[in-house]
Design a protein around this motif. Structure first.
Motif, PDB file in Angstrom:
ATOM      1  N   SER A 106       1.271  -1.219   0.109  1.00  0.00           N
ATOM      2  CA  SER A 106      -0.093   0.132  -0.006  1.00  0.00           C
ATOM      3  C   SER A 106       0.850   0.971   0.206  1.00  0.00           C
ATOM      4  O   SER A 106       0.729   2.457  -0.523  1.00  0.00           O
ATOM      5  CB  SER A 106      -0.985  -0.013   1.625  1.00  0.00           C
ATOM      6  OG  SER A 106      -1.988  -1.172   1.124  1.00  0.00           O
ATOM      7  N   ALA A 107       2.222   1.159   0.801  1.00  0.00           N
ATOM      8  CA  ALA A 107       3.036   2.598   1.061  1.00  0.00           C
ATOM      9  C   ALA A 107       3.408   2.855  -0.655  1.00  0.00           C
ATOM     10  O   ALA A 107       3.356   3.963  -0.928  1.00  0.00           O
ATOM     11  CB  ALA A 107       3.832   1.729   1.672  1.00  0.00           C
ATOM     12  N   GLU A 108       3.572   1.711  -1.291  1.00  0.00           N
ATOM     13  CA  GLU A 108       4.100   2.408  -2.902  1.00  0.00           C
ATOM     14  C   GLU A 108       3.047   2.310  -3.421  1.00  0.00           C
ATOM     15  O   GLU A 108       3.333   4.068  -4.346  1.00  0.00           O
ATOM     16  CB  GLU A 108       4.455   0.819  -3.932  1.00  0.00           C
ATOM     17  CG  GLU A 108       5.413   0.608  -2.926  1.00  0.00           C
ATOM     18  CD  GLU A 108       6.711  -0.936  -3.958  1.00  0.00           C
ATOM     19  OE1 GLU A 108       6.493  -1.110  -5.719  1.00  0.00           O
ATOM     20  OE2 GLU A 108       6.951  -1.712  -3.116  1.00  0.00           O
ATOM     21  N   ILE A 109       1.915   2.028  -3.705  1.00  0.00           N
ATOM     22  CA  ILE A 109       0.645   2.413  -4.476  1.00  0.00           C
ATOM     23  C   ILE A 109       0.212   4.131  -4.220  1.00  0.00           C
ATOM     24  O   ILE A 109      -0.019   5.104  -4.250  1.00  0.00           O
ATOM     25  CB  ILE A 109      -0.664   1.283  -3.552  1.00  0.00           C
ATOM     26  CG1 ILE A 109      -0.290   0.117  -4.455  1.00  0.00           C
ATOM     27  CG2 ILE A 109      -1.910   2.564  -4.473  1.00  0.00           C
ATOM     28  CD1 ILE A 109      -1.534  -0.877  -4.164  1.00  0.00           C
ATOM     29  N   LYS A 110       0.710   4.548  -2.442  1.00  0.00           N
ATOM     30  CA  LYS A 110       0.028   6.112  -1.882  1.00  0.00           C
ATOM     31  C   LYS A 110       1.502   7.002  -2.658  1.00  0.00           C
ATOM     32  O   LYS A 110       0.994   7.817  -2.745  1.00  0.00           O
ATOM     33  CB  LYS A 110      -0.130   5.769  -0.912  1.00  0.00           C
ATOM     34  CG  LYS A 110       0.446   7.416   0.187  1.00  0.00           C
ATOM     35  CD  LYS A 110       0.304   7.490   1.937  1.00  0.00           C
ATOM     36  CE  LYS A 110      -0.143   8.282   2.353  1.00  0.00           C
ATOM     37  NZ  LYS A 110       0.751   9.711   1.982  1.00  0.00           N
ATOM     38  N   ASN A 111       3.092   6.195  -2.685  1.00  0.00           N
ATOM     39  CA  ASN A 111       3.659   6.721  -3.358  1.00  0.00           C
ATOM     40  C   ASN A 111       3.428   7.492  -4.558  1.00  0.00           C
ATOM     41  O   ASN A 111       3.852   8.512  -5.112  1.00  0.00           O
ATOM     42  CB  ASN A 111       5.043   5.957  -2.876  1.00  0.00           C
ATOM     43  CG  ASN A 111       5.821   6.481  -1.936  1.00  0.00           C
ATOM     44  OD1 ASN A 111       4.646   7.155  -0.704  1.00  0.00           O
ATOM     45  ND2 ASN A 111       5.733   5.602  -1.529  1.00  0.00           N
ATOM     46  N   ARG A 112       3.177   6.463  -5.302  1.00  0.00           N
ATOM     47  CA  ARG A 112       2.078   6.967  -6.640  1.00  0.00           C
ATOM     48  C   ARG A 112       0.957   8.224  -7.342  1.00  0.00           C
ATOM     49  O   ARG A 112       1.482   8.874  -7.614  1.00  0.00           O
ATOM     50  CB  ARG A 112       1.724   5.345  -7.673  1.00  0.00           C
ATOM     51  CG  ARG A 112       3.264   5.005  -8.035  1.00  0.00           C
ATOM     52  CD  ARG A 112       2.508   3.719  -9.050  1.00  0.00           C
ATOM     53  NE  ARG A 112       1.635   3.495  -8.992  1.00  0.00           N
ATOM     54  CZ  ARG A 112       1.280   2.462  -8.054  1.00  0.00           C
ATOM     55  NH1 ARG A 112       2.313   1.297  -8.186  1.00  0.00           N
ATOM     56  NH2 ARG A 112      -0.550   1.499  -8.382  1.00  0.00           N
ATOM     57  N   VAL A 113       0.203   7.412  -6.359  1.00  0.00           N
ATOM     58  CA  VAL A 113      -0.413   8.922  -5.476  1.00  0.00           C
ATOM     59  C   VAL A 113      -0.175  10.172  -4.990  1.00  0.00           C
ATOM     60  O   VAL A 113      -0.374  10.754  -5.755  1.00  0.00           O
ATOM     61  CB  VAL A 113      -1.841   8.170  -5.223  1.00  0.00           C
ATOM     62  CG1 VAL A 113      -3.212   9.193  -4.358  1.00  0.00           C
ATOM     63  CG2 VAL A 113      -2.483   7.153  -5.679  1.00  0.00           C
ATOM     64  N   ASP A 114      -0.073   9.794  -4.654  1.00  0.00           N
ATOM     65  CA  ASP A 114       1.031  11.031  -4.157  1.00  0.00           C
ATOM     66  C   ASP A 114       1.878  12.193  -5.261  1.00  0.00           C
ATOM     67  O   ASP A 114       1.713  13.603  -5.092  1.00  0.00           O
ATOM     68  CB  ASP A 114       1.532  11.069  -2.853  1.00  0.00           C
ATOM     69  CG  ASP A 114       1.296  10.398  -1.593  1.00  0.00           C
ATOM     70  OD1 ASP A 114      -0.511  10.691  -1.412  1.00  0.00           O
ATOM     71  OD2 ASP A 114       1.686  10.327  -1.192  1.00  0.00           O
ATOM     72  N   LYS A 115       2.179  11.109  -6.085  1.00  0.00           N
ATOM     73  CA  LYS A 115       3.234  11.709  -7.486  1.00  0.00           C
ATOM     74  C   LYS A 115       1.938  12.190  -7.847  1.00  0.00           C
ATOM     75  O   LYS A 115       2.738  13.692  -8.225  1.00  0.00           O
ATOM     76  CB  LYS A 115       4.353  10.517  -7.469  1.00  0.00           C
ATOM     77  CG  LYS A 115       5.184  11.294  -8.998  1.00  0.00           C
ATOM     78  CD  LYS A 115       6.063  10.054  -8.988  1.00  0.00           C
ATOM     79  CE  LYS A 115       6.803  10.599 -10.205  1.00  0.00           C
ATOM     80  NZ  LYS A 115       7.634   9.525 -10.546  1.00  0.00           N
ATOM     81  N   ALA A 116       1.491  11.980  -8.027  1.00  0.00           N
ATOM     82  CA  ALA A 116       0.430  12.332  -8.894  1.00  0.00           C
ATOM     83  C   ALA A 116      -0.292  13.318  -8.624  1.00  0.00           C
ATOM     84  O   ALA A 116      -0.399  14.350  -9.497  1.00  0.00           O
ATOM     85  CB  ALA A 116      -0.705  11.664  -9.214  1.00  0.00           C
ATOM     86  N   ARG A 117      -0.677  13.540  -7.447  1.00  0.00           N
ATOM     87  CA  ARG A 117      -1.449  14.156  -6.484  1.00  0.00           C
ATOM     88  C   ARG A 117      -0.314  15.937  -6.630  1.00  0.00           C
ATOM     89  O   ARG A 117      -0.931  17.268  -6.964  1.00  0.00           O
ATOM     90  CB  ARG A 117      -2.305  14.875  -5.432  1.00  0.00           C
ATOM     91  CG  ARG A 117      -2.617  12.749  -5.516  1.00  0.00           C
ATOM     92  CD  ARG A 117      -4.350  12.977  -5.097  1.00  0.00           C
ATOM     93  NE  ARG A 117      -5.079  14.488  -4.675  1.00  0.00           N
ATOM     94  CZ  ARG A 117      -6.396  14.167  -4.933  1.00  0.00           C
ATOM     95  NH1 ARG A 117      -6.958  14.525  -6.049  1.00  0.00           N
ATOM     96  NH2 ARG A 117      -6.236  16.084  -3.919  1.00  0.00           N
ATOM     97  N   GLN A 118       0.981  15.918  -6.717  1.00  0.00           N
ATOM     98  CA  GLN A 118       1.870  17.006  -6.710  1.00  0.00           C
ATOM     99  C   GLN A 118       2.266  17.490  -7.660  1.00  0.00           C
ATOM    100  O   GLN A 118       1.897  18.179  -8.095  1.00  0.00           O
ATOM    101  CB  GLN A 118       3.491  16.133  -6.128  1.00  0.00           C
ATOM    102  CG  GLN A 118       4.222  17.377  -6.567  1.00  0.00           C
ATOM    103  CD  GLN A 118       3.886  18.522  -5.088  1.00  0.00           C
ATOM    104  OE1 GLN A 118       3.356  18.552  -3.551  1.00  0.00           O
ATOM    105  NE2 GLN A 118       4.228  19.811  -5.288  1.00  0.00           N
ATOM    106  N   ILE A 119       1.737  16.547  -8.842  1.00  0.00           N
ATOM    107  CA  ILE A 119       1.753  16.792 -10.216  1.00  0.00           C
ATOM    108  C   ILE A 119       0.772  17.641 -10.887  1.00  0.00           C
ATOM    109  O   ILE A 119       0.929  19.040 -10.898  1.00  0.00           O
ATOM    110  CB  ILE A 119       2.261  15.378 -11.307  1.00  0.00           C
ATOM    111  CG1 ILE A 119       3.948  15.239 -11.263  1.00  0.00           C
ATOM    112  CG2 ILE A 119       1.963  16.169 -12.923  1.00  0.00           C
ATOM    113  CD1 ILE A 119       3.949  13.660 -12.150  1.00  0.00           C
TER     114      ILE A 119
END
Length: 167
Positions: free
Chosen positions: A67-80
């Motif tokens: 889940s932490a890896e998935i969260k990192n991808r989501v956070d990256k997309a939200r940051q962009i």
């Protein structure tokens, strides 16, 4: 406002399930599905079918993505998206002025989108939603121009309005 509406494809919940447990008549299924209109469903960005999970799949010890890896991808997309819209919006809220600048697609993606639009009988609203979802799929990889694989994935998230409601 963003929300989700889980629904079964029929009153018993087993229509099109591989188990063959559905006990509903075609008329019962038709009446059930007509409780949600196609135009209403068209307003959802994503709708997809989720199969029932089998016991053995729940007990499977195979490693899945944490889940932490998935969260990192989501956070990256939200940051962009936050940087793109200067903290005021996200891809789901792209307005007409931003659309052409933000949802740039390459030629192959355009041909794929054209084919999906024509074969699925998409509405203009569905077209916009597919592009917004494709933009979101491309964001975690920081890809500026939407590619055909992003379009293909986004189109797959538009299946229910044609599978059940398009009949």
């Amino acid at each position: 406002m963003k929300f989700s509406v889980p629904t079964n494809p029929c009153p018993c919940g087993y229509f099109n399930d591989p188990s063959g447990k559905c006990t509903c008549t075609p008329q019962k299924i038709h009446n059930y599905l007509n409780k949600i209109s196609g135009p209403l469903l068209d307003r959802f960005d994503i709708h997809c079918e989720v199969s029932a999970v089998k016991f053995d799949e729940l007990r499977d010890k195979e490693q899945t993505e944490p889940s932490a890896e998935i969260k990192n991808r989501v956070d990256k997309a939200r940051q962009i998206q936050s940087e793109r819209y200067k903290g005021t919006s996200c891809n789901a809220n792209i307005n007409a002025d931003q659309f052409e600048k933000v949802c740039v697609i390459d030629d192959e993606a355009e041909q794929m989108l054209r084919g999906a639009f024509e074969s699925m009988g998409m509405t203009a609203r569905a077209y916009d939603r597919v592009l917004k979802v494709a933009r979101t799929i491309a964001d975690p990889d920081n890809i500026k121009i939407i590619k055909s694989d992003h379009i293909l994935e986004a189109v797959q998230y538009r299946s229910l309005d044609r599978k059940y409601w398009g009949k």
